[in-house]
Design a protein around this motif. Structure first.
Motif, short mmCIF file in Angstrom:
data_model
loop_
_atom_site.label_atom_id
_atom_site.label_comp_id
_atom_site.label_asym_id
_atom_site.label_seq_id
_atom_site.Cartn_x
_atom_site.Cartn_y
_atom_site.Cartn_z
N THR A 133 0.83 -1.20 0.00
CA THR A 133 0.00 0.00 0.00
C THR A 133 0.86 1.24 0.00
O THR A 133 1.98 1.25 0.55
N THR A 134 0.36 2.30 -0.62
CA THR A 134 1.08 3.57 -0.67
C THR A 134 0.59 4.55 0.39
O THR A 134 1.17 5.61 0.54
N THR A 135 -0.48 4.18 1.10
CA THR A 135 -1.03 5.08 2.11
C THR A 135 -1.61 4.26 3.25
O THR A 135 -1.74 3.03 3.15
N GLN A 136 -1.94 4.93 4.31
CA GLN A 136 -2.53 4.26 5.46
C GLN A 136 -3.99 3.95 5.20
O GLN A 136 -4.68 4.68 4.50
N GLY A 137 -4.48 2.86 5.77
CA GLY A 137 -5.88 2.51 5.57
C GLY A 137 -6.30 1.32 6.41
O GLY A 137 -5.50 0.71 7.12
N ARG A 138 -7.57 0.98 6.30
CA ARG A 138 -8.16 -0.16 7.01
C ARG A 138 -8.70 -1.14 5.99
O ARG A 138 -9.37 -0.74 5.03
N VAL A 139 -8.41 -2.41 6.17
CA VAL A 139 -8.88 -3.44 5.24
C VAL A 139 -10.39 -3.59 5.40
O VAL A 139 -10.87 -3.99 6.46
N GLU A 140 -11.13 -3.24 4.35
CA GLU A 140 -12.59 -3.33 4.39
C GLU A 140 -13.10 -4.64 3.81
O GLU A 140 -13.98 -5.28 4.41
N ARG A 141 -12.58 -5.03 2.67
CA ARG A 141 -13.04 -6.27 2.01
C ARG A 141 -11.88 -6.97 1.34
O ARG A 141 -10.99 -6.33 0.79
N ILE A 142 -11.90 -8.29 1.42
CA ILE A 142 -10.94 -9.12 0.67
C ILE A 142 -11.75 -9.86 -0.39
O ILE A 142 -12.58 -10.72 -0.09
N LEU A 143 -11.53 -9.47 -1.63
CA LEU A 143 -12.35 -10.00 -2.73
C LEU A 143 -11.82 -11.31 -3.29
O LEU A 143 -12.59 -12.12 -3.81
N LEU A 144 -10.51 -11.52 -3.23
CA LEU A 144 -9.90 -12.73 -3.79
C LEU A 144 -9.03 -13.39 -2.74
O LEU A 144 -8.42 -12.72 -1.91
N ARG A 145 -8.96 -14.71 -2.80
CA ARG A 145 -8.17 -15.49 -1.86
C ARG A 145 -7.04 -16.20 -2.60
O ARG A 145 -7.08 -16.35 -3.83
N PRO A 146 -6.00 -16.65 -1.87
CA PRO A 146 -4.89 -17.36 -2.52
C PRO A 146 -5.38 -18.52 -3.39
O PRO A 146 -6.29 -19.27 -3.01
N GLY A 147 -4.76 -18.64 -4.56
CA GLY A 147 -5.14 -19.67 -5.53
C GLY A 147 -5.97 -19.12 -6.67
O GLY A 147 -6.12 -19.79 -7.70
N ALA A 148 -6.50 -17.91 -6.51
CA ALA A 148 -7.32 -17.33 -7.57
C ALA A 148 -6.44 -16.82 -8.71
O ALA A 148 -5.37 -16.26 -8.48
N GLU A 149 -6.91 -17.01 -9.92
CA GLU A 149 -6.22 -16.46 -11.08
C GLU A 149 -6.58 -14.98 -11.21
O GLU A 149 -7.74 -14.60 -11.05
N VAL A 150 -5.60 -14.17 -11.50
CA VAL A 150 -5.81 -12.72 -11.56
C VAL A 150 -5.25 -12.16 -12.86
O VAL A 150 -4.37 -12.76 -13.49
N THR A 151 -5.76 -11.00 -13.23
CA THR A 151 -5.21 -10.23 -14.35
C THR A 151 -4.58 -8.96 -13.78
O THR A 151 -4.59 -8.73 -12.57
N LYS A 152 -4.05 -8.15 -14.65
CA LYS A 152 -3.37 -6.93 -14.22
C LYS A 152 -4.30 -6.02 -13.42
O LYS A 152 -3.88 -5.39 -12.44
N ASP A 153 -5.58 -5.96 -13.81
CA ASP A 153 -6.52 -5.02 -13.19
C ASP A 153 -7.44 -5.68 -12.17
O ASP A 153 -8.40 -5.04 -11.71
N SER A 154 -7.18 -6.93 -11.81
CA SER A 154 -8.03 -7.61 -10.82
C SER A 154 -7.87 -6.94 -9.46
O SER A 154 -6.76 -6.71 -8.99
#
Length: 281
Positions: A46-67
């Motif tokens: 992360t480039t700034t401070q924040g609070r994790v609100e939602r985790i949309l993907l979990r380990p093992g998921a295939e991703v693209t550049k913009d996922s």
């Protein structure tokens, strides 16, 4: 007995290789065990401070550049974005007002120039007609002299008005420069805050497989915190542990065979770790 030569030293049979002497390359086989790991791995932070609100993907998921992997929240940053937007709009309005003032000034000077030019042309025509009458003795010479003085005065005023208009037009750019600089600065600040706000939606940044998400919902994170790891499974390399005593026979660029338990593939040595761990390298 004193003339006999010393007997050759003896060695154990298991310590030597017996074969026919041949000319050609000598194969030195070095074996080791290891694992296949992705060659391209990217940690996303992360480039700034924040609070994790939602985790949309979990380990093992295939991703693209913009996922989008997870989303953060930062109320202070959202307020900073609004402040930066208002600052940019205010600077832009000040620039437009200043520009309009300068344009009105130029229009006023153009109107004054046109008026002086008209008066000058009329005075010249009147002087020409009065000089003709003077030659015929129909008007007094004093009257003509006054007309000549008026023409000279109007000519000087015309030259001054032309110079003033030229200076006004040439000075527009320099007089607008401070406002333009302020607009550029406010715009840069606003764009920076927008990028920081967009970074709250953490994206993969590359195509591959999500391998780690070491944060949980509700966790506070600061700048530089690792939020996820993405790897490209299509490009793998073998990390092999070799006995430290055998590394002297290994050189970068040497050919290698990797047994993947699903076949043997050809490769070459790309790097040798300079430090040993537990007797292996």
């Amino acid at each position: 007995m004193s003339k006999l030569k010393p007997a050759a030293p003896g060695v154990e049979r298991a310590a030597v290789w017996v074969d026919t002497v041949k000319r050609g390359p000598m194969l030195r086989l070095v074996r080791g065990s290891g694992t296949l790991v992705p060659e391209d791995i990217r940690w996303i932070n992360t480039t700034t401070q924040g609070r994790v609100e939602r985790i949309l993907l979990r380990p093992g998921a295939e991703v693209t550049k913009d996922s989008i992997i997870l989303e953060l929240s930062n109320p202070q940053l959202q307020q900073a974005v609004q402040d930066a937007q208002l600052g940019h709009q205010s600077a832009l309005a000040a620039y437009e007002n200043r520009k309009a003032d300068l344009e009105r000034t130029i229009l006023t000077q153009e109107a004054e120039l046109a008026s002086v030019e008209t008066s000058y042309n009329n005075a010249k025509l009147n002087l020409e007609s009065q000089e003709t009458l003077l030659k015929e003795g129909l008007v007094a010479e004093l009257q003509v002299k006054q007309l000549r003085s008026n023409v000279v005065d109007l000519k000087n005023r015309l030259a001054i008005s032309q110079k003033q208009l030229e200076n006004a037009k040439n000075g527009v750019k320099s007089q607008l420069a401070p406002q333009q600089a302020e607009v550029a600065q406010r715009s840069a600040q606003y764009q920076l805050r927008l990028r920081e706000l967009d970074d709250l939606k953490v994206k993969a940044g590359m195509a591959g497989v999500l391998s780690q998400v070491p944060v949980e919902v509700g966790q506070q994170v600061g700048p530089g915190t690792n939020l996820a790891r993405v790897a490209d499974p299509t490009r793998l390399k073998a990390e092999v542990r070799i006995a430290e005593t055998q590394t002297k026979d290994i050189r970068i660029g040497q050919m290698a065979e990797v047994d993947t338990r699903n076949g043997v593939i050809q490769g070459k040595v790309m790097r040798i770790d300079p430090t040993a761990t537990g007797g292996t390298v």
